[in-house]
Enzyme design. Structure first.
Site, PDB file in Angstrom:
ATOM      1  N   ASP A 338       0.813  -1.220   0.000  1.00 24.09           N
ATOM      2  CA  ASP A 338       0.000   0.000   0.000  1.00 24.09           C
ATOM      3  C   ASP A 338       0.843   1.265   0.000  1.00 24.09           C
ATOM      4  O   ASP A 338       0.357   2.341   0.358  1.00 24.09           O
ATOM      5  CB  ASP A 338      -0.924   0.003   1.222  1.00 24.09           C
ATOM      6  N   ASP A 398      -7.100  -3.719  -5.768  1.00 25.27           N
ATOM      7  CA  ASP A 398      -6.696  -2.439  -5.176  1.00 25.27           C
ATOM      8  C   ASP A 398      -5.277  -2.045  -5.576  1.00 25.27           C
ATOM      9  O   ASP A 398      -4.940  -0.863  -5.648  1.00 25.27           O
ATOM     10  CB  ASP A 398      -6.746  -2.488  -3.644  1.00 25.27           C
TER      11      ASP A 398
END
Length: 634
Positions: A338, A398
């Site tokens: 991330d 994602d």
């Protein structure tokens, strides 16, 4: 008689009446131009001579006093040979309209002069009109720190109608100088069209009509249907209508910004600590605060950077810089995929706005760290490290969002290594994540040794075969962004396929804010996901730039309008800093369901900024030019 306010203003009225809402900066407007800004309308009623409620005007002593017509009487450059020239202009109804809408006092500086060419307003001119206007305004701001200069109102051009060839360039120079001297690079300038009754004005009217597409953050007020007192001036009725139109243009552009700022004012009261970064709102009304290692840690600094861009308020810029530095240590955290979410939203925006090399170095170090998670055999960056008993090498949809960090690293460094990793990851995702109907799985698990697909699942969706709403939005945004950097049409085509799946889906509600999963039973009114809508809207503004499809813009505009309504705005109070309500994080775990979540706010603000640029004819994406990579290297 009891005053009845339109429903659109009720929220503002309630907030003003709530004692624990923090004080807001008050709005100051600068009105400049020639005689139609000075005002030449005749007094037609007693009301025209009375004080204008909740409106204040800067007088000759540099002090704000209750305002009444004529508003140009204190202009330092006005015509003094005939004081009776100063009468009714647009200021009366403009200011009263803003005051009523925002339920607050409004402050005016009116500095106009009739019969004046634009050249006389330019900086360094022989008559020093520019310097007089700027110095007067700066002194007012210095002496009244509670005020913020919210917009400039400009009406001028009649005197240049005979020779308008350099008008646009002169106006551009004037606006750029004013923004520089006020240190407000995004200061809105609202420009009124000349009267429609004179054919002599036709050429310059045509130039004025193009101003919003030629000069960033400018807005045009139509004079259609307005009537004249004489060959050069509007009549009183039209001045009043014109002022209302100026107010409506301002409110359309700034009213939502006003509501956003109300919800973010409590940010200045938060302790700036690395383990207390706002993420979401708990059921008991307290904020969920996280550490830098949380995947959402960069979004709150990003919200502050975007709020600075949206409002021009330097205090948000300063606050954004402080929160951004708190997560610098994440640049070497190789235990997360991330990195893009954390760093692009915070340091990426910081560098885009400031060009400070400190932010650039953090971006590059972060990209270097993220690249260590790439597996050449799989052709992807590994997502989660947890649940190794369940997945060998999981890649989630994602993860497309994290590729922007790598693409940007190649732009900043010239090192194509990052670009190649991002390109291959996008290709692998395109190949393996999508079903025949162009919906996406959430998770694809690979064998890290052979690169073969082992399983496909939808971890945060209703079931493995369902279409998790936020996952579809990540895909739409991610492949649109991949096309931006690569120019590869297969990424554009995939974005279009995802667009068709989302916006032709029979389970998409009429307001375009999806339920948390597209396959959920809608009969029981399941939770919505405002974050998925905000992500999609932001993506659509970019995608429309590549396709020319105006329906995409219309859908994005509708989403933004809906999310900016009372139905989706979070309640403003001093206990949290969130803008939107009704997002859903992980319904399967009953975690962050139907609640404010910070990434919804981030993409909502990003969409607003993209919408503004689209309306102004500017580039929707404020990025460096793409690095050209040899097709053989892709």
């Amino acid at each position: 008689m009891t005053k009845v306010y339109p429903p659109i203003f009720l929220l503002i009225l309630l907030l003003v009446a709530t004692p624990n809402v923090l004080a807001q900066q008050k709005s100051l407007f600068l009105l400049i131009g020639q005689s139609n800004m000075a005002g030449r309308g005749d007094y037609e009623s007693l009301e025209d001579t009375l004080l204008i409620q909740n409106v204040f005007i800067l007088n000759e002593k540099g002090v704000f006093e209750p305002a009444k017509n004529p508003l140009n009487r204190y202009s330092t450059i006005r015509k003094t040979n005939n004081p009776d020239l100063q009468k009714i202009g647009i200021g009366q109804t403009f200011a009263s309209g803003i005051s009523e809408a925002l339920q607050d006092s409004v402050y005016l500086i009116v500095n106009a002069k009739g019969g004046t060419h634009i050249e006389k307003f330019l900086k360094g001119g022989d008559h020093a009109y520019y310097e007089s206007i700027v110095n007067r305004t700066k002194n007012a701001l210095k002496n009244n720190p509670e005020l913020s200069l919210d917009a400039i109102l400009w009406h001028q051009g009649e005197s240049n109608s005979g020779n308008p060839s350099n008008y646009l360039e002169n106006l551009r120079t004037l606006i750029e100088d004013l923004r520089t001297d006020f240190d407000l690079p995004n200061l809105p300038v609202i420009v009124g069209q000349l009267g429609m009754w004179r054919d002599h004005y036709s050429e310059i009217r045509g130039l004025i009509r193009t101003i919003p597409s030629q000069i960033p953050n400018t807005f045009l007020v139509s004079s259609e249907g307005l009537t004249n007192k004489d060959k050069a001036h509007f009549d009183t009725k039209s001045y009043k209508e014109f002022g209302k139109r100026y107010a409506n243009i301002y409110l359309k552009e700034k009213y939502l910004t006003h509501k956003i700022l109300q919800r973010l004012e409590p940010a200045f009261q938060l302790p700036i600590e690395p383990d207390k970064i706002p993420r979401s709102l708990e059921e008991d009304g307290t904020m969920r605060l996280v550490k830098g290692r949380d995947w959402c840690s960069g979004f709150f600094p990003g919200v502050l950077w975007y709020t600075y861009e949206l409002s021009g308020r330097k205090d948000f810029k300063q606050l954004a810089a402080k929160w951004t530095r708190l997560i610098e240590d994440q640049k070497t955290n190789a235990g997360t995929h991330d990195m893009g979410f954390k760093i692009s939203s915070s340091f990426g925006n910081a560098y885009q706005i400031t060009k400070d090399p400190y932010y650039r170095e953090v971006i590059l170090e972060s990209a270097k760290t993220l690249a260590t998670r790439y597996n050449e055999k799989v052709g992807s960056i590994r997502s989660w490290d947890h649940h190794q008993d369940k997945w060998s090498f999981p890649v989630i949809i994602d993860n497309m969002m994290n590729l922007e960090l790598l693409f940007n690293a190649t732009q900043l460094s010239g090192d194509s290594t990052y670009y190649k990793i991002a390109y291959k990851h996008a290709n692998t995702t395109l190949k393996n994540h999508f079903r025949a109907d162009n919906s996406s799985f959430h998770v694809v698990d690979y064998n890290p040794t052979t690169g073969k697909v082992q399983s496909k699942a939808t971890h945060q969706g209703l079931k493995d075969s369902s279409a998790w709403a936020r996952g579809q939005a990540w895909g739409l945004y991610g492949f649109t962004m991949a096309y931006r950097f690569t120019g590869d049409k297969k990424f554009l085509n995939q974005a279009l396929k995802i667009y068709d799946f989302i916006f032709n889906n029979p389970n998409l509600p009429d307001d375009l804010v999806p339920y948390w999963d597209y396959n959920v039973d809608t009969s029981g009114n399941p939770p919505r996901d405002a974050s998925a809508a905000a992500i999609a809207a932001s993506a659509l503004y970019e995608l429309a730039g590549y396709t020319g499809d105006e329906m995409m813009i219309a859908k994005a505009d509708k989403i933004i309008e809906i999310l900016g309504s009372d139905a989706y705005l979070a309640k403003a109070n001093a206990k949290h800093v969130f803008i939107l309500d009704h997002s859903t994080g992980n319904k399967n775990r009953d975690d962050e369901v139907d609640t404010p979540i910070i990434y919804a706010d981030y993409y909502f603000l990003e969409a607003l900024l993209r919408k503004r640029r689209e309306q102004q004819g500017s580039k929707v994406i404020k990025k460096e030019e793409n690095v050209i990579i040899n097709k053989q290297e892709q």
